[in-house]
Design a protein around this motif. Sequence first.
Motif, PDB file in Angstrom:
ATOM      1  N   LEU A 176      31.558  73.976  43.747  1.00  0.00           N
ATOM      2  CA  LEU A 176      32.591  73.801  42.720  1.00  0.00           C
ATOM      3  C   LEU A 176      33.385  72.511  42.888  1.00  0.00           C
ATOM      4  CD1 LEU A 176      34.003  77.446  42.489  1.00  0.00           C
ATOM      5  CD2 LEU A 176      32.675  76.237  40.742  1.00  0.00           C
ATOM      6  N   THR A 177      33.243  71.841  44.033  1.00  0.00           N
ATOM      7  CA  THR A 177      34.035  70.635  44.295  1.00  0.00           C
ATOM      8  C   THR A 177      33.219  69.355  44.175  1.00  0.00           C
ATOM      9  OG1 THR A 177      33.651  70.905  46.675  1.00  0.00           O
ATOM     10  CG2 THR A 177      35.692  71.826  45.771  1.00  0.00           C
ATOM     11  N   GLU A 178      32.023  69.442  43.607  1.00  0.00           N
ATOM     12  CA  GLU A 178      31.225  68.237  43.415  1.00  0.00           C
ATOM     13  C   GLU A 178      31.888  67.296  42.407  1.00  0.00           C
ATOM     14  OE1 GLU A 178      28.333  67.544  45.167  1.00  0.00           O
ATOM     15  OE2 GLU A 178      28.903  69.380  46.229  1.00  0.00           O
ATOM     16  N   HIS A 179      31.478  66.051  42.458  1.00  0.00           N
ATOM     17  CA  HIS A 179      31.880  65.090  41.434  1.00  0.00           C
ATOM     18  C   HIS A 179      31.297  65.542  40.098  1.00  0.00           C
ATOM     19  CE1 HIS A 179      32.106  61.256  39.246  1.00  0.00           C
ATOM     20  NE2 HIS A 179      33.023  60.887  40.123  1.00  0.00           N
ATOM     21  N   GLY A 203      38.205  72.762  51.295  1.00  0.00           N
ATOM     22  CA  GLY A 203      37.136  72.155  50.515  1.00  0.00           C
ATOM     23  C   GLY A 203      35.752  72.276  51.120  1.00  0.00           C
ATOM     24  N   ARG A 204      35.598  73.027  52.185  1.00  0.00           N
ATOM     25  CA  ARG A 204      34.304  73.127  52.856  1.00  0.00           C
ATOM     26  C   ARG A 204      33.457  74.265  52.300  1.00  0.00           C
ATOM     27  NH1 ARG A 204      37.904  72.316  56.945  1.00  0.00           N
ATOM     28  NH2 ARG A 204      37.737  70.316  58.025  1.00  0.00           N
ATOM     29  N   VAL A 205      32.157  74.008  52.260  1.00  0.00           N
ATOM     30  CA  VAL A 205      31.191  75.076  52.092  1.00  0.00           C
ATOM     31  C   VAL A 205      30.350  75.102  53.364  1.00  0.00           C
ATOM     32  CG1 VAL A 205      31.119  74.946  49.588  1.00  0.00           C
ATOM     33  CG2 VAL A 205      29.550  73.550  50.930  1.00  0.00           C
ATOM     34  N   THR A 206      29.894  76.261  53.744  1.00  0.00           N
ATOM     35  CA  THR A 206      29.202  76.400  55.019  1.00  0.00           C
ATOM     36  C   THR A 206      27.698  76.536  54.824  1.00  0.00           C
ATOM     37  OG1 THR A 206      29.344  78.818  55.036  1.00  0.00           O
ATOM     38  CG2 THR A 206      31.228  77.579  55.957  1.00  0.00           C
ATOM     39  N   PRO A 207      26.924  76.197  55.837  1.00  0.00           N
ATOM     40  CA  PRO A 207      25.488  76.456  55.778  1.00  0.00           C
ATOM     41  C   PRO A 207      25.188  77.941  55.561  1.00  0.00           C
ATOM     42  CG  PRO A 207      25.999  74.957  57.574  1.00  0.00           C
ATOM     43  CD  PRO A 207      27.312  75.448  57.053  1.00  0.00           C
ATOM     44  N   GLU A 208      26.062  78.800  56.074  1.00  0.00           N
ATOM     45  CA  GLU A 208      25.867  80.242  55.885  1.00  0.00           C
ATOM     46  C   GLU A 208      25.995  80.624  54.414  1.00  0.00           C
ATOM     47  OE1 GLU A 208      26.557  79.343  59.984  1.00  0.00           O
ATOM     48  OE2 GLU A 208      27.826  78.888  58.240  1.00  0.00           O
ATOM     49  N   GLN A 209      26.918  79.982  53.697  1.00  0.00           N
ATOM     50  CA  GLN A 209      27.030  80.232  52.254  1.00  0.00           C
ATOM     51  C   GLN A 209      25.753  79.812  51.527  1.00  0.00           C
ATOM     52  OE1 GLN A 209      31.065  78.176  51.936  1.00  0.00           O
ATOM     53  NE2 GLN A 209      31.108  79.477  50.112  1.00  0.00           N
ATOM     54  N   VAL A 210      25.233  78.654  51.910  1.00  0.00           N
ATOM     55  CA  VAL A 210      24.000  78.173  51.290  1.00  0.00           C
ATOM     56  C   VAL A 210      22.858  79.130  51.600  1.00  0.00           C
ATOM     57  CG1 VAL A 210      22.345  76.278  51.191  1.00  0.00           C
ATOM     58  CG2 VAL A 210      24.795  75.781  51.380  1.00  0.00           C
ATOM     59  N   GLN A 211      22.785  79.564  52.861  1.00  0.00           N
ATOM     60  CA  GLN A 211      21.734  80.499  53.264  1.00  0.00           C
ATOM     61  C   GLN A 211      21.788  81.776  52.437  1.00  0.00           C
ATOM     62  OE1 GLN A 211      19.169  80.297  56.043  1.00  0.00           O
ATOM     63  NE2 GLN A 211      18.573  81.745  54.450  1.00  0.00           N
ATOM     64  N   ALA A 212      23.001  82.293  52.237  1.00  0.00           N
ATOM     65  CA  ALA A 212      23.162  83.536  51.483  1.00  0.00           C
ATOM     66  C   ALA A 212      22.788  83.363  50.015  1.00  0.00           C
ATOM     67  CB  ALA A 212      24.604  84.033  51.599  1.00  0.00           C
ATOM     68  N   GLN A 264      44.089  65.898  33.096  1.00  0.00           N
ATOM     69  CA  GLN A 264      43.635  67.267  33.260  1.00  0.00           C
ATOM     70  C   GLN A 264      43.866  67.693  34.699  1.00  0.00           C
ATOM     71  OE1 GLN A 264      39.518  67.144  32.157  1.00  0.00           O
ATOM     72  NE2 GLN A 264      39.934  67.007  29.965  1.00  0.00           N
ATOM     73  N   ALA A 265      44.087  68.996  34.894  1.00  0.00           N
ATOM     74  CA  ALA A 265      44.218  69.501  36.258  1.00  0.00           C
ATOM     75  C   ALA A 265      42.894  69.293  36.991  1.00  0.00           C
ATOM     76  CB  ALA A 265      44.586  70.976  36.225  1.00  0.00           C
ATOM     77  N   SER A 266      42.959  68.807  38.218  1.00  0.00           N
ATOM     78  CA  SER A 266      41.762  68.527  38.999  1.00  0.00           C
ATOM     79  C   SER A 266      40.946  69.792  39.252  1.00  0.00           C
ATOM     80  CB  SER A 266      42.170  67.913  40.343  1.00  0.00           C
ATOM     81  OG  SER A 266      41.129  68.023  41.286  1.00  0.00           O
ATOM     82  N   HIS A 267      39.650  69.739  38.916  1.00  0.00           N
ATOM     83  CA  HIS A 267      38.782  70.892  39.178  1.00  0.00           C
ATOM     84  C   HIS A 267      38.609  71.116  40.675  1.00  0.00           C
ATOM     85  CE1 HIS A 267      35.731  67.665  39.596  1.00  0.00           C
ATOM     86  NE2 HIS A 267      35.083  68.535  40.364  1.00  0.00           N
ATOM     87  N   VAL A 268      38.712  70.038  41.459  1.00  0.00           N
ATOM     88  CA  VAL A 268      38.597  70.182  42.913  1.00  0.00           C
ATOM     89  C   VAL A 268      39.786  70.965  43.462  1.00  0.00           C
ATOM     90  CG1 VAL A 268      38.573  68.927  45.110  1.00  0.00           C
ATOM     91  CG2 VAL A 268      37.218  68.087  43.179  1.00  0.00           C
ATOM     92  N   LEU A 269      40.990  70.586  43.057  1.00  0.00           N
ATOM     93  CA  LEU A 269      42.185  71.271  43.555  1.00  0.00           C
ATOM     94  C   LEU A 269      42.254  72.711  43.046  1.00  0.00           C
ATOM     95  CD1 LEU A 269      44.870  68.447  43.288  1.00  0.00           C
ATOM     96  CD2 LEU A 269      43.344  69.021  45.199  1.00  0.00           C
ATOM     97  N   MET A 270      41.816  72.939  41.816  1.00  0.00           N
ATOM     98  CA  MET A 270      41.782  74.300  41.286  1.00  0.00           C
ATOM     99  C   MET A 270      40.801  75.154  42.093  1.00  0.00           C
ATOM    100  SD  MET A 270      43.876  74.492  38.557  1.00  0.00           S
ATOM    101  CE  MET A 270      43.268  75.575  37.266  1.00  0.00           C
ATOM    102  N   GLY A 291      42.206  76.669  45.107  1.00  0.00           N
ATOM    103  CA  GLY A 291      43.134  77.769  44.895  1.00  0.00           C
ATOM    104  C   GLY A 291      44.506  77.353  44.404  1.00  0.00           C
ATOM    105  N   LEU A 292      44.705  76.054  44.112  1.00  0.00           N
ATOM    106  CA  LEU A 292      45.999  75.616  43.596  1.00  0.00           C
ATOM    107  C   LEU A 292      46.199  76.118  42.172  1.00  0.00           C
ATOM    108  CD1 LEU A 292      45.633  73.589  46.014  1.00  0.00           C
ATOM    109  CD2 LEU A 292      46.935  71.961  44.637  1.00  0.00           C
ATOM    110  N   SER A 293      47.437  76.389  41.818  1.00  0.00           N
ATOM    111  CA  SER A 293      47.755  76.726  40.433  1.00  0.00           C
ATOM    112  C   SER A 293      47.571  75.486  39.579  1.00  0.00           C
ATOM    113  CB  SER A 293      49.193  77.222  40.322  1.00  0.00           C
ATOM    114  OG  SER A 293      50.099  76.161  40.590  1.00  0.00           O
ATOM    115  N   GLU A 294      47.470  75.686  38.273  1.00  0.00           N
ATOM    116  CA  GLU A 294      47.321  74.536  37.388  1.00  0.00           C
ATOM    117  C   GLU A 294      48.537  73.623  37.482  1.00  0.00           C
ATOM    118  OE1 GLU A 294      46.405  73.427  32.703  1.00  0.00           O
ATOM    119  OE2 GLU A 294      46.066  75.458  33.445  1.00  0.00           O
ATOM    120  N   ALA A 295      49.727  74.218  37.596  1.00  0.00           N
ATOM    121  CA  ALA A 295      50.947  73.408  37.695  1.00  0.00           C
ATOM    122  C   ALA A 295      50.935  72.548  38.958  1.00  0.00           C
ATOM    123  CB  ALA A 295      52.174  74.305  37.682  1.00  0.00           C
TER     124      ALA A 295
END
Length: 372
Positions: A92-95, A121-130, A324-330, A333-337
């Motif tokens: 979800l945090t890709e360019h 902002g991290r994704v783990t190898p375990e997430q990819v594996q799953a 626009q609110a940053s999709h990375v920050l959203m 877990g940040l609020s839109e504000a």
Amino acid sequence: MRELYLDYAATHPMTPDALSAYLHAAQEAGNAASVHRAGQRARERLEEGRAAFADAIGAHPLTVIANAGGTEGDNHVLQAVMAGGGHLITTLTEHSAVLAPARALQERGVDVTFLPPDRHGRVTPEQVQAAMRADTRLVSVHHANNEIGTVQDVAEIARVARAGGALMHTDAVQSLGVLPVNVVAWDVDFASFSAHKWGGPKGVGFLYVRRGLDLAPLTLGGGQEKGVRPGTHNVAGVYAAGLSAHVAAQAQADTYAHLTRVHDAFLAGLAAVPDLSFNHASDGSPKVVNVTAHGADGEALLMNLDMSGVYASAGSACSAGTMQASHVLMALGLSEADARASLRFSFGRATTEEDATYAAGVFARAVQFSRA
């Protein structure tokens, strides 16, 4: 008025080395596809640039495709690999250069898994594996995030992808010259790069394609770049991009240490500002600081900074001007504000510690005005 550019993640001004190389090559006649002597001189210049870039990323020149930059490279890999359908894994945090083609593929029936990151902002190898499936064809995870600087473990994620029979792509646009880059050690199949991020010319980039892999072209009409990327070569751009990449890679360790000092000076200058929180990864790229000024208006923040001569960003340069609110920050877990009240400061080799301290003071005043 003092002007201070702190938006190096958006683009790095051309370095004197890059500009000199570009002017030198641009003044020469010849199309690199022509067989006459002028054309062959252009071909030599093109291959010098390619070889210099390949050396900078630890690759062989034959695995490097010259193109127009990271957006083209990202789109090329996703669209070519996933043309036959199957399952794509990304985050979800890709360019947007990855997310937009991923969503377009999804609309055409490709099954896409968008992995959520942790608070840093991290994704783990375990997430990819799953997430891996029998029909997973491609995993695309960036190396260094452009908004928060998080560095992913692409080597371990590539190992998981390969074990599951999938190919691995990484957007490494923000990495070269700041972080160690070695595509062979990462064991990735594809990696995208953009020259203007390390001080080369805009509109020039490279795509690493592991030797032995076939990548279908996105456009047709010529045999350039082994038919993978047809069209008349930008010889001067490739030459300047390659030589400047080599210089940036040679200076990487010194650049990293310098940026760390600048980064720390900026944070120290913000220590007394109330009600701030930081979104960048503490162990990520020192090039980036991402800060939320709770209760402030993000657009007012940028305007106040701009009027004071300090140039920062509300996020990716590709979404600049939209507020626009940053999709990375959203995704963090940040609020839109809060996402709208967040700014990215990004530093370069020309930024000094004194610049960072000065910019922190200007930002502190901008926060005060924006909250008022």
